[in-house]
Write an enzyme that holds these catalytic residues in place. Structure first.
Site, PDB file in Angstrom:
ATOM      1  N   SER A 164       0.835  -1.188   0.000  1.00 19.41           N
ATOM      2  CA  SER A 164       0.000   0.000   0.000  1.00 19.41           C
ATOM      3  C   SER A 164       0.879   1.252   0.000  1.00 19.41           C
ATOM      4  O   SER A 164       1.776   1.384  -0.835  1.00 19.41           O
ATOM      5  CB  SER A 164      -0.942  -0.046   1.203  1.00 19.41           C
ATOM      6  OG  SER A 164      -1.934   0.930   1.132  1.00 19.41           O
ATOM      7  N   ARG A 233     -11.688   6.655   9.445  1.00 19.56           N
ATOM      8  CA  ARG A 233     -11.326   5.242   9.381  1.00 19.56           C
ATOM      9  C   ARG A 233     -12.392   4.430   8.635  1.00 19.56           C
ATOM     10  O   ARG A 233     -12.061   3.522   7.861  1.00 19.56           O
ATOM     11  CB  ARG A 233     -11.147   4.690  10.798  1.00 19.56           C
ATOM     12  CG  ARG A 233     -10.685   3.239  10.838  1.00 19.56           C
ATOM     13  CD  ARG A 233      -9.368   3.063  10.127  1.00 19.56           C
ATOM     14  NE  ARG A 233      -8.774   1.755  10.399  1.00 19.56           N
ATOM     15  CZ  ARG A 233      -7.631   1.346   9.869  1.00 19.56           C
ATOM     16  NH1 ARG A 233      -6.960   2.132   9.048  1.00 19.56           N
ATOM     17  NH2 ARG A 233      -7.139   0.152  10.152  1.00 19.56           N
ATOM     18  N   ASP A 332      -8.535  -5.734  -5.426  1.00 24.59           N
ATOM     19  CA  ASP A 332      -8.152  -4.494  -4.760  1.00 24.59           C
ATOM     20  C   ASP A 332      -8.938  -3.307  -5.333  1.00 24.59           C
ATOM     21  O   ASP A 332      -8.917  -3.073  -6.544  1.00 24.59           O
ATOM     22  CB  ASP A 332      -6.655  -4.265  -4.963  1.00 24.59           C
ATOM     23  CG  ASP A 332      -6.067  -3.207  -4.049  1.00 24.59           C
ATOM     24  OD1 ASP A 332      -6.831  -2.431  -3.454  1.00 24.59           O
ATOM     25  OD2 ASP A 332      -4.823  -3.173  -3.941  1.00 24.59           O
ATOM     26  N   HIS A 365      -7.742  -5.362  -0.857  1.00 25.82           N
ATOM     27  CA  HIS A 365      -6.434  -4.746  -0.680  1.00 25.82           C
ATOM     28  C   HIS A 365      -5.646  -5.360   0.478  1.00 25.82           C
ATOM     29  O   HIS A 365      -4.437  -5.593   0.361  1.00 25.82           O
ATOM     30  CB  HIS A 365      -6.637  -3.238  -0.445  1.00 25.82           C
ATOM     31  CG  HIS A 365      -5.384  -2.448  -0.281  1.00 25.82           C
ATOM     32  ND1 HIS A 365      -4.477  -2.272  -1.309  1.00 25.82           N
ATOM     33  CD2 HIS A 365      -4.881  -1.771   0.791  1.00 25.82           C
ATOM     34  CE1 HIS A 365      -3.483  -1.518  -0.888  1.00 25.82           C
ATOM     35  NE2 HIS A 365      -3.696  -1.200   0.387  1.00 25.82           N
TER      36      HIS A 365
END
Length: 389
Positions: A164, A233, A332, A365
């Site tokens: 990432s 978040r 992803d 992901h």
């Protein structure tokens, strides 16, 4: 059978005062900095077996084993933090075999787990930096870690690995310090921030800045912007975990909440409950100012611009001695496969040896955190010097 790392303790590197102040890419200055890091395995006498692992957006220096506590933090070192975030990958006999390699993982400059960041005390004011902490870029973060690597007496890293945002760190190091690394392994990453990522990141920035408790980042002596950070978040989490995985986790238990953010609407679906729980759990262990600094570094990342290159092929021209292993995760939706296609094409145009592996996963992901069995054979092959290209 693979072995275990066991209990670990953080180490701390403080830049000597003789080298400060530090001028960042923004032109802003820090009087100095401390980096929290952990190491695993033994550095060889020739110092040629070091592997630098970059963590993702909200990761820590604690990649493997069990770390009971980190002293002096402004956030909780929760049970989630105590378990190494890449423990299934790093250790004796594992993908990154600590019987062979000396593994280094560092909390980012701007972080909240022991590295100098917004919650640290500014020596010039004896108060937390708060909103006065400067912008940091991916290049700034990488530069600070390169300084640590050199302090350890390492002239060339055997490999750099990151998933990432950590993969962007790998590319930044490899292109700006080409003689410092041999093998480069970016996982589910890319050369630059995409327009869709910019929008997702901006939504998270807006959520935090819009919290009434944010106060320009100067909130350490009062209520913290927990609702804004929790919302940030939740916005990001849905790009990290596939919907299938979220629904599977959510149906196991509906968590009721007494959070006063809801006055009329009542959580009535497992998926809502799951996301709300993830947001509330996250704010215990992370600082809003750090979140803004790191996500801003991601927001502004462009490898070519940081390297001062006019084209991708010019950027990678000094990297022809390196070997690249690029991982794509087919499900992803944070770093879509096109990100890795562009990276692969740029490397091949510059005649840099590269191998691209597509991992077929239903987990999205975060597969690189959750499914070591899909990555380990390829990591072992590349780290052991298997030919790529």
């Amino acid at each position: 059978m693979p072995g275990e790392i066991g209990n670990t303790q953080p180490q701390f590197f403080t830049l000597p005062e003789s080298e400060g102040p530090v001028v960042l890419r923004s032109g802003q200055r820090l009087p100095g900095y401390t980096l929290a890091y952990e190491t695993y395995g033994e550095l060889s006498p020739a110092k040629d077996n070091a592997v630098l692992v970059f963590h993702a957006l909200t990761g820590t220096q604690h990649a493997a084993g069990h770390c009971e506590e980190v002293p002096g933090l402004s956030v909780e070192w929760t049970p989630e933090c105590q378990a190494g975030w890449w423990d299934a990958f790093v250790g004796p006999g594992k993908a990154i075999d600590t019987a062979k390699y000396f593994v280094i993982c560092v909390n980012y400059l701007g972080g909240c787990y022991g590295s100098t960041g917004p919650s640290s005390i500014n020596p010039e004011t004896s108060m937390p930096y708060g909103g006065q902490f400067p912008k940091v870029s991916v290049a700034d973060i990488v530069d600070s870690q390169v300084r640590l690597v050199r302090e350890l007496g390492i002239d060339c890293l055997h490999a750099v690995i990151g998933g990432s945002l950590g993969g962007m760190m790998c590319i930044s190091l490899a292109t700006r310090y080409p003689d410092l690394v041999k093998t480069v392994i970016p996982i589910a990453s890319g050369l630059a921030t995409s327009p869709l990522q910019r929008l997702h990141n901006f939504e998270q920035i807006y959520a935090i800045e819009g919290d009434a408790n944010f106060k320009g980042g100067d909130y350490y002596d009062g209520e913290r912007p927990l609702h804004g950070l929790a919302l940030a978040r939740m916005i990001s989490h849905k790009t990290f975990i596939s919907l299938e995985t979220m629904e599977d986790r959510a149906t196991r238990e509906i968590r009721q909440s007494d959070d006063d953010v809801f006055s009329w609407y009542k959580i009535n679906r497992p998926l809502e409950s799951y996301m709300h729980h993830k947001g509330k759990a996250f704010v215990r262990r992370f600082d809003a100012n750090t979140y803004l600094r790191v996500i801003d570094a991601w927001q502004r990342f462009d490898a070519m611009e940081e390297a001062g290159a006019e084209s991708p092929s010019a950027m990678f021209a000094p990297c022809q001695h390196q070997n690249y292993l690029i991982f794509t995760i087919d499900s992803d939706v944070c770093f879509y496969p096109g990100h890795q296609s562009d990276l692969d094409a740029a490397l091949r145009e510059a005649n840099v040896p590269a191998m691209r592996i597509t991992v077929h996963s239903a987990k999205g992901h975060d597969s690189f955190l959750l499914e070591p069995e899909l990555f380990t054979p390829h990591l072992v092959y590349a780290l052991n010097g298997g030919g790529v290209g």
